[in-house]
Write a protein that holds these residues in place. Structure first.
Motif, short mmCIF file in Angstrom:
data_model
loop_
_atom_site.label_atom_id
_atom_site.label_comp_id
_atom_site.label_asym_id
_atom_site.label_seq_id
_atom_site.Cartn_x
_atom_site.Cartn_y
_atom_site.Cartn_z
N ARG A 148 49.30 41.83 47.78
CA ARG A 148 50.23 42.80 47.21
C ARG A 148 50.88 43.67 48.29
O ARG A 148 52.00 44.15 48.11
N LEU B 288 54.36 42.51 49.21
CA LEU B 288 55.43 42.52 48.21
C LEU B 288 56.73 42.94 48.86
O LEU B 288 56.79 43.96 49.56
N ALA C 30 53.60 39.60 41.18
CA ALA C 30 52.22 39.94 41.50
C ALA C 30 51.40 40.09 40.23
O ALA C 30 51.92 40.39 39.15
N THR D 183 45.87 42.28 42.72
CA THR D 183 46.03 42.24 44.18
C THR D 183 46.67 40.94 44.63
O THR D 183 46.99 40.79 45.81
N ARG D 184 46.87 40.01 43.72
CA ARG D 184 47.39 38.70 44.09
C ARG D 184 48.91 38.65 44.03
O ARG D 184 49.53 39.31 43.19
N LEU D 185 49.50 37.84 44.90
CA LEU D 185 50.95 37.77 45.02
C LEU D 185 51.41 36.32 45.08
O LEU D 185 50.81 35.51 45.80
#
Length: 329
Positions: A93, A96, A139, A142-144
């Protein structure tokens, strides 16, 4: 980095579900690399008005998929000559809007293949000011996901045909795509290859910079993927109905006079409609307007509702099919 094989899936409704499943559900140590090639389709940005972005009659005639993705940005045309890449970062993240982190390895590989590619602006890769790749992100926790296209040998004539709206003027609160000058990567290659060989070159180049691991999708993974596809990417409500509120004005002259229609659509359904014109009818068109409130804004549902009305009392010889085509096509 962990490579996930999509097992030769070409349906965009499945490929986008694979990507979403990997983002939401896969528990692995390390980041994920995914490639996929879609059969002819238009992939709509998360915040766009679908009907504003497509040539609906052309899309229907040529059986082109229309699927909304989770990331923002503009509408793009995919076919078998377009390679899609997706980086799924487990703790990404912080990256981003940092497109360069994910596109730089791709640019490096293209340069090594003799393609003078470079980043241009925030999220495009270009060659000689011609766009060969657009990128977007989304996102979850916490994942993107940072994914993009690589125009390898796409039928560029279909891009303008499929995305060129030829119908009414539409005023929308959505984000309208910017039609950029585009090019195919194959134009700049000295070595002849097909898109599958190109995919292997890009994949091997990326994985060469990291630990080269492969994850095989399990039966449980596929069950989740098919469920996501069915519940989201195969749904009209997602692909069309999630469009922002928009207004349409349509005008056409028929043998009995002119009809000027003003339509407000929200969540894919007609919220308000007004019919004006110089036609001579026996009854008040307000009856038709009331009948169409709440009807899904597509030709089939419009026609079904209009078939319940004696339209000859309002517009002479106009049929339900004629009027629904006018209001939607």
């Amino acid at each position: 980095m962990i490579f996930v094989d999509n097992e030769n899936q070409y349906d965009p409704r499945i490929n986008l579900a694979i990507e979403e499943h990997l983002l939401r559900n896969l528990q692995v140590e390390g980041d994920i690399l995914l490639f996929y090639i879609n059969e002819p389709s238009i992939i709509i940005g998360r915040n766009q008005n679908t009907l504003e972005e497509i040539n609906y009659s052309y899309v229907q005639e040529h059986k082109i998929h229309v699927v909304r993705r989770l990331s923002g940005g503009g509408a793009v045309y995919h076919d078998h000559g377009n390679l899609n890449f997706s980086f799924i970062n487990m703790n990404g993240r912080e990256f981003l809007h940092n497109f360069k982190k994910f596109t730089a390895p791709v640019v490096k590989i293209l340069n090594e293949m003799g393609v003078p590619a470079e980043m241009n602006g925030r999220n495009d890769i270009v060659v000689e000011d011609r766009k060969i790749s657009g990128n977007a992100q989304y996102a979850k926790g916490t994942r993107l996901v940072s994914h993009g296209t690589l125009l390898f040998n796409s039928d560029l004539s279909k891009v303008s045909d499929a995305l060129n709206v030829k119908t009414a003027k539409i005023i929308s609160k959505g984000i309208k795509s910017v039609r950029s000058r585009v090019a195919n990567i194959s134009e700049y290659l000295s070595e002849s290859m097909d898109i599958l060989k190109f995919r292997e070159r890009v994949k091997n180049g990326i994985l060469a910079e990291t630990d080269n691991l492969t994850y095989q999708l399990t039966r449980e993974d596929w069950d989740s993927i098919y469920k996501i596809s069915e519940e989201r990417y195969q749904q009209w409500d997602w692909n069309f109905g999630c469009s922002p509120k928009f207004n349409i004005q349509k005008t056409r002259r028929f043998s009995f006079g002119q009809i000027d229609a003003r339509i407000e659509v929200h969540n894919g359904n007609i919220q308000e409609i007004k019919l004006f014109g110089d036609f001579l009818g026996l009854r008040d068109v307000g009856d038709i307007e009331t009948k169409l409130i709440g009807v899904r804004y597509d030709k089939i549902h419009l026609q079904q509702s209009l078939e319940e009305i004696e339209l000859k009392d309002y517009f002479g010889g106009l049929t339900a099919e004629d009027l629904s085509e006018f209001l939607f096509a």
